[in-house]
Design a protein around this motif. Sequence first.
Motif, PDB file in Angstrom:
ATOM      1  N   ASP A 236      14.262 -25.505  18.293  1.00 53.47           N
ATOM      2  CA  ASP A 236      13.316 -25.744  17.196  1.00 53.47           C
ATOM      3  C   ASP A 236      14.058 -25.980  15.877  1.00 53.47           C
ATOM      4  OD1 ASP A 236      11.094 -25.575  18.788  1.00 53.47           O
ATOM      5  OD2 ASP A 236      10.624 -23.490  18.287  1.00 53.47           O
ATOM      6  N   ILE A 237      15.095 -25.200  15.645  1.00 60.28           N
ATOM      7  CA  ILE A 237      15.877 -25.361  14.415  1.00 60.28           C
ATOM      8  C   ILE A 237      16.518 -26.738  14.384  1.00 60.28           C
ATOM      9  CG2 ILE A 237      17.847 -24.490  13.097  1.00 60.28           C
ATOM     10  CD1 ILE A 237      17.301 -21.726  14.245  1.00 60.28           C
ATOM     11  N   LYS A 238      17.041 -27.179  15.526  1.00 61.35           N
ATOM     12  CA  LYS A 238      17.735 -28.477  15.591  1.00 61.35           C
ATOM     13  C   LYS A 238      16.831 -29.637  15.210  1.00 61.35           C
ATOM     14  CE  LYS A 238      20.815 -27.121  19.386  1.00 61.35           C
ATOM     15  NZ  LYS A 238      21.183 -27.416  20.786  1.00 61.35           N
ATOM     16  N   LYS A 239      15.534 -29.463  15.343  1.00 63.18           N
ATOM     17  CA  LYS A 239      14.605 -30.548  15.030  1.00 63.18           C
ATOM     18  C   LYS A 239      14.560 -30.852  13.534  1.00 63.18           C
ATOM     19  CE  LYS A 239      11.628 -29.504  18.996  1.00 63.18           C
ATOM     20  NZ  LYS A 239      10.302 -28.964  19.436  1.00 63.18           N
ATOM     21  N   VAL A 240      14.963 -29.876  12.727  1.00 58.08           N
ATOM     22  CA  VAL A 240      14.880 -30.074  11.276  1.00 58.08           C
ATOM     23  C   VAL A 240      16.226 -29.915  10.567  1.00 58.08           C
ATOM     24  CG1 VAL A 240      12.454 -29.433  11.106  1.00 58.08           C
ATOM     25  CG2 VAL A 240      14.191 -27.653  10.969  1.00 58.08           C
ATOM     26  N   MET A 241      17.207 -29.273  11.207  1.00 55.75           N
ATOM     27  CA  MET A 241      18.485 -29.028  10.552  1.00 55.75           C
ATOM     28  C   MET A 241      19.519 -28.617  11.591  1.00 55.75           C
ATOM     29  SD  MET A 241      17.529 -25.315   8.845  1.00 55.75           S
ATOM     30  CE  MET A 241      19.154 -25.039   8.175  1.00 55.75           C
ATOM     31  N   ILE A 242      20.767 -28.573  11.191  1.00 51.22           N
ATOM     32  CA  ILE A 242      21.831 -28.065  12.060  1.00 51.22           C
ATOM     33  C   ILE A 242      21.772 -26.544  12.022  1.00 51.22           C
ATOM     34  CG2 ILE A 242      24.321 -27.892  12.405  1.00 51.22           C
ATOM     35  CD1 ILE A 242      24.592 -30.647  11.145  1.00 51.22           C
ATOM     36  N   PRO A 243      21.704 -25.893  13.160  1.00 54.53           N
ATOM     37  CA  PRO A 243      21.674 -24.425  13.155  1.00 54.53           C
ATOM     38  C   PRO A 243      22.924 -23.860  12.482  1.00 54.53           C
ATOM     39  CG  PRO A 243      21.097 -25.281  15.327  1.00 54.53           C
ATOM     40  CD  PRO A 243      21.593 -26.442  14.522  1.00 54.53           C
ATOM     41  N   SER A 244      22.796 -22.659  11.967  1.00 52.98           N
ATOM     42  CA  SER A 244      23.934 -22.022  11.312  1.00 52.98           C
ATOM     43  C   SER A 244      24.895 -21.469  12.357  1.00 52.98           C
ATOM     44  CB  SER A 244      23.446 -20.886  10.411  1.00 52.98           C
ATOM     45  OG  SER A 244      22.935 -19.815  11.195  1.00 52.98           O
ATOM     46  N   LYS A 245      26.115 -21.176  11.914  1.00 57.82           N
ATOM     47  CA  LYS A 245      27.076 -20.565  12.842  1.00 57.82           C
ATOM     48  C   LYS A 245      26.599 -19.183  13.280  1.00 57.82           C
ATOM     49  CE  LYS A 245      30.131 -18.938   9.088  1.00 57.82           C
ATOM     50  NZ  LYS A 245      31.522 -19.025   8.569  1.00 57.82           N
ATOM     51  N   LYS A 246      25.783 -18.539  12.452  1.00 56.71           N
ATOM     52  CA  LYS A 246      25.179 -17.259  12.836  1.00 56.71           C
ATOM     53  C   LYS A 246      24.220 -17.451  14.011  1.00 56.71           C
ATOM     54  CE  LYS A 246      23.271 -13.092  12.343  1.00 56.71           C
ATOM     55  NZ  LYS A 246      23.689 -12.092  13.332  1.00 56.71           N
ATOM     56  N   ASN A 247      23.414 -18.518  13.969  1.00 58.93           N
ATOM     57  CA  ASN A 247      22.503 -18.814  15.073  1.00 58.93           C
ATOM     58  C   ASN A 247      23.277 -19.035  16.368  1.00 58.93           C
ATOM     59  OD1 ASN A 247      20.515 -20.795  12.803  1.00 58.93           O
ATOM     60  ND2 ASN A 247      20.216 -18.665  13.355  1.00 58.93           N
ATOM     61  N   TYR A 248      24.348 -19.829  16.273  1.00 58.48           N
ATOM     62  CA  TYR A 248      25.164 -20.081  17.465  1.00 58.48           C
ATOM     63  C   TYR A 248      25.841 -18.802  17.949  1.00 58.48           C
ATOM     64  CZ  TYR A 248      24.676 -25.157  17.548  1.00 58.48           C
ATOM     65  OH  TYR A 248      24.173 -26.431  17.670  1.00 58.48           O
ATOM     66  N   ASN A 249      26.338 -18.016  17.015  1.00 59.98           N
ATOM     67  CA  ASN A 249      26.994 -16.765  17.400  1.00 59.98           C
ATOM     68  C   ASN A 249      26.050 -15.875  18.204  1.00 59.98           C
ATOM     69  OD1 ASN A 249      29.094 -14.423  16.911  1.00 59.98           O
ATOM     70  ND2 ASN A 249      27.118 -13.612  16.281  1.00 59.98           N
ATOM     71  N   ASP A 250      24.808 -15.739  17.730  1.00 55.64           N
ATOM     72  CA  ASP A 250      23.859 -14.864  18.421  1.00 55.64           C
ATOM     73  C   ASP A 250      23.531 -15.400  19.810  1.00 55.64           C
ATOM     74  OD1 ASP A 250      23.744 -13.087  16.302  1.00 55.64           O
ATOM     75  OD2 ASP A 250      22.069 -14.109  15.337  1.00 55.64           O
ATOM     76  N   CYS A 251      23.369 -16.709  19.918  1.00 55.74           N
ATOM     77  CA  CYS A 251      23.045 -17.277  21.239  1.00 55.74           C
ATOM     78  C   CYS A 251      24.233 -17.150  22.190  1.00 55.74           C
ATOM     79  CB  CYS A 251      22.632 -18.738  21.094  1.00 55.74           C
ATOM     80  SG  CYS A 251      21.015 -18.971  20.304  1.00 55.74           S
ATOM     81  N   ILE A 252      25.444 -17.335  21.682  1.00 58.97           N
ATOM     82  CA  ILE A 252      26.644 -17.142  22.511  1.00 58.97           C
ATOM     83  C   ILE A 252      26.750 -15.691  22.949  1.00 58.97           C
ATOM     84  CG2 ILE A 252      29.170 -17.127  22.459  1.00 58.97           C
ATOM     85  CD1 ILE A 252      28.982 -19.623  20.645  1.00 58.97           C
ATOM     86  N   GLU A 253      26.499 -14.788  22.014  1.00 57.41           N
ATOM     87  CA  GLU A 253      26.533 -13.357  22.347  1.00 57.41           C
ATOM     88  C   GLU A 253      25.508 -13.034  23.434  1.00 57.41           C
ATOM     89  OE1 GLU A 253      25.719  -9.005  20.236  1.00 57.41           O
ATOM     90  OE2 GLU A 253      26.020 -10.794  18.983  1.00 57.41           O
ATOM     91  N   GLY A 254      24.312 -13.619  23.312  1.00 59.60           N
ATOM     92  CA  GLY A 254      23.280 -13.394  24.320  1.00 59.60           C
ATOM     93  C   GLY A 254      23.702 -13.914  25.686  1.00 59.60           C
ATOM     94  N   ALA A 255      24.323 -15.103  25.715  1.00 61.86           N
ATOM     95  CA  ALA A 255      24.774 -15.670  26.983  1.00 61.86           C
ATOM     96  C   ALA A 255      25.832 -14.790  27.636  1.00 61.86           C
ATOM     97  CB  ALA A 255      25.318 -17.078  26.755  1.00 61.86           C
ATOM     98  N   LEU A 256      26.761 -14.276  26.831  1.00 59.98           N
ATOM     99  CA  LEU A 256      27.798 -13.406  27.395  1.00 59.98           C
ATOM    100  C   LEU A 256      27.221 -12.063  27.836  1.00 59.98           C
ATOM    101  CD1 LEU A 256      30.758 -14.127  24.922  1.00 59.98           C
ATOM    102  CD2 LEU A 256      30.476 -14.954  27.264  1.00 59.98           C
ATOM    103  N   LEU A 257      26.262 -11.542  27.063  1.00 66.09           N
ATOM    104  CA  LEU A 257      25.630 -10.279  27.448  1.00 66.09           C
ATOM    105  C   LEU A 257      24.946 -10.399  28.811  1.00 66.09           C
ATOM    106  CD1 LEU A 257      23.965  -9.020  24.124  1.00 66.09           C
ATOM    107  CD2 LEU A 257      25.764  -7.872  25.413  1.00 66.09           C
ATOM    108  N   HIS A 258      24.441 -11.594  29.098  1.00 65.41           N
ATOM    109  CA  HIS A 258      23.704 -11.789  30.339  1.00 65.41           C
ATOM    110  C   HIS A 258      24.503 -12.617  31.349  1.00 65.41           C
ATOM    111  CE1 HIS A 258      20.066  -9.963  28.645  1.00 65.41           C
ATOM    112  NE2 HIS A 258      20.375 -10.584  27.517  1.00 65.41           N
ATOM    113  N   GLN A 259      25.838 -12.630  31.157  1.00 65.09           N
ATOM    114  CA  GLN A 259      26.780 -13.163  32.156  1.00 65.09           C
ATOM    115  C   GLN A 259      26.664 -14.670  32.396  1.00 65.09           C
ATOM    116  OE1 GLN A 259      29.009 -10.788  33.685  1.00 65.09           O
ATOM    117  NE2 GLN A 259      28.125  -9.538  32.064  1.00 65.09           N
ATOM    118  N   ASP A 260      26.140 -15.421  31.449  1.00 68.99           N
ATOM    119  CA  ASP A 260      26.075 -16.874  31.606  1.00 68.99           C
ATOM    120  C   ASP A 260      27.261 -17.492  30.856  1.00 68.99           C
ATOM    121  OD1 ASP A 260      25.467 -19.565  31.806  1.00 68.99           O
ATOM    122  OD2 ASP A 260      23.305 -19.243  31.641  1.00 68.99           O
ATOM    123  N   ILE A 261      28.423 -17.521  31.523  1.00 72.87           N
ATOM    124  CA  ILE A 261      29.670 -17.934  30.874  1.00 72.87           C
ATOM    125  C   ILE A 261      29.640 -19.414  30.501  1.00 72.87           C
ATOM    126  CG2 ILE A 261      32.170 -18.054  31.143  1.00 72.87           C
ATOM    127  CD1 ILE A 261      31.932 -15.830  33.221  1.00 72.87           C
TER     128      ILE A 261
END
Length: 609
Positions: A236-261
């Motif tokens: 949704d964010i990408k539709k209007v702007m480039i997500p922040s590095k904080k947004n990417y950090n949280d999504c990366i953290e979530g992927a690692l927390l749930h083992q999706d390397i």
Amino acid sequence: MMTFWFTGIRSLPKLWKSNPYLGLGPGHSYLSLCLKDYYGIRNQQQWFSLKAVSPQNTKAVNLLISKASYLRKRDEDSNKQVSSDSHLFAAGAAKKRSQMNPHREDHALSPVRNRIQLPTRPLNSEEWDKLKEDFKGKANFESWTISQMAHYRSSIDVAKSLLAWVAAKNNGIVGYDLLVRYLYLCVFHKHIPEVVDVYEIMKARYKRLEPGGYTLLIQGLIHSDRWREALLLLEDIKKVMIPSKKNYNDCIEGALLHQDINLAWSLYQELLGHNLIPMLKTLKAFFDFGKNITDDQYSNKLLDILLYLRNNRLYPDESFAHSIKTWFESVPGEKWKGQFTTIRGSGQCLGCGKTMESIRLSPEDYEFLKGKIMRDVIDGGDQYKKTTPQELERFQNFVKCCPPFDIVIDGLNVAKMFPKARESQVNENAPKIEVFLHLVYSYIVSTEKRALHILLNVVSQLAKQNLQLLVLGRKHMLTQHSRWRKDEMKKLQKQASCFFADNISADDPFLLYATLHSGNHCKFITKDLMRDHKACLHDAKTQVLFFKWQQGHQLAIVNKFPITFQHIPSYDTVVQTTGDSWHIPYDEDLVERYSYEVPTKWLCLHRKT
């Protein structure tokens, strides 16, 4: 204003069963004397406002005299030498200089506090009514209260009772602003079920959120079993702007927390594709996760992260450095051993004995930087706002007629480095107001007279080493003036080549031109850190080369008697490897490092044989 209608979504007791939100905020005559203080990174002015007093009112005059005496004492203290173990760009050096040359602190009035105290327990409707009645602030009571709750990390239950009271008063309507601040508290306190509840409400009522709302929802959802929905918010964010590095950090953290390397690495590459600099905690998460993985491909990606740090001159913090050390030592069969250490002035690692890369630019890099400086700063910069093409041409012709210089000196800058008021004699029986004025006058006059003396001392000491010197000054230095005595100016001109620019001209473009034109051996002396000129260099490669060149060529004077120069580092402070070793500079937790400084602590990693 965005609002939310509670009725029909879910019951309030269930919704509110169970951080601060980022960016929240709630008839006398006087004699004025201005003393210039040349200490510190910037010039500062101190104003004394002297009230006319009667002979009997001696208390105020005594206070003013003590302030004037303090100036002299502070000048003496400021001449203490900075530790010779560090260099001008060492982490913490600027902090030490500021502590040695403290600025006068103006004690501002404390902010006016509202006359209510935040509740520490949930309140009922009557209690909230009474609290609002007692509120004396001009701000909206509800907005101010939830903002303060967010600021002081109030209990979720207390905030919940506020929103329930607001909803009851407004037919179930609660403003978006209050809802987002409550969401912050849920995220801060890691009340994930409440985060999910608020997410459901917002998803049902709003097609789009503001960036802060998206960021909080992503940050909270990654810890739930619905973490993949955080990726939908990212889209949704990408539709209007480039997500922040904080947004990417949280999504990366979530992927690692749930083992999706694979997803984590994909998001990381996407982040780099947007030319965003990853958060250090993002990179640390990959190393922490890698301790449990025996996969060459994953290991190679971690080594690529270290090379990314090198290429962008980024430095891990202390916690990240420990994660890197732990990962290396956990790699089976590699026999890596890590230790935290420092580097000698010669560039030799105290841990393993290897020598670090030289700070000196290669001939190719030097010519590249020289050309860029000439085009972007000398020819294409804004120097013509403070000089003219004719004067710059005159200077270029002057430099061509001189042999290559060994040291280029910013004369006015050096002259102002160590002002000191001389002790003065005054009649002890004179009225105290005259004593005070005499002290102030002595401070100003002695500072003026000593300026050239300091510059002359620096030039004389360097001239004894048979060095080719260039002193840059301004034309007013050649006039008969109390600061620039003609006989001392002649002594200066006998020991060094001198170029005097127009009084309105800036010195830095001339200094950079002369230093670079003279060759890679030439050093320069100024306390100016050249940050404005670095900003004129538009590409990252040139900025990196400029800073590296600056570290290896800028001399700093740390003591005036005898004249003492801070050593220039011989090695480059950057992540480096030889294949069987890695050396990684890192930031200590308790050392404040400015952006133009480099760390002094290193992680040394080498394979045991």
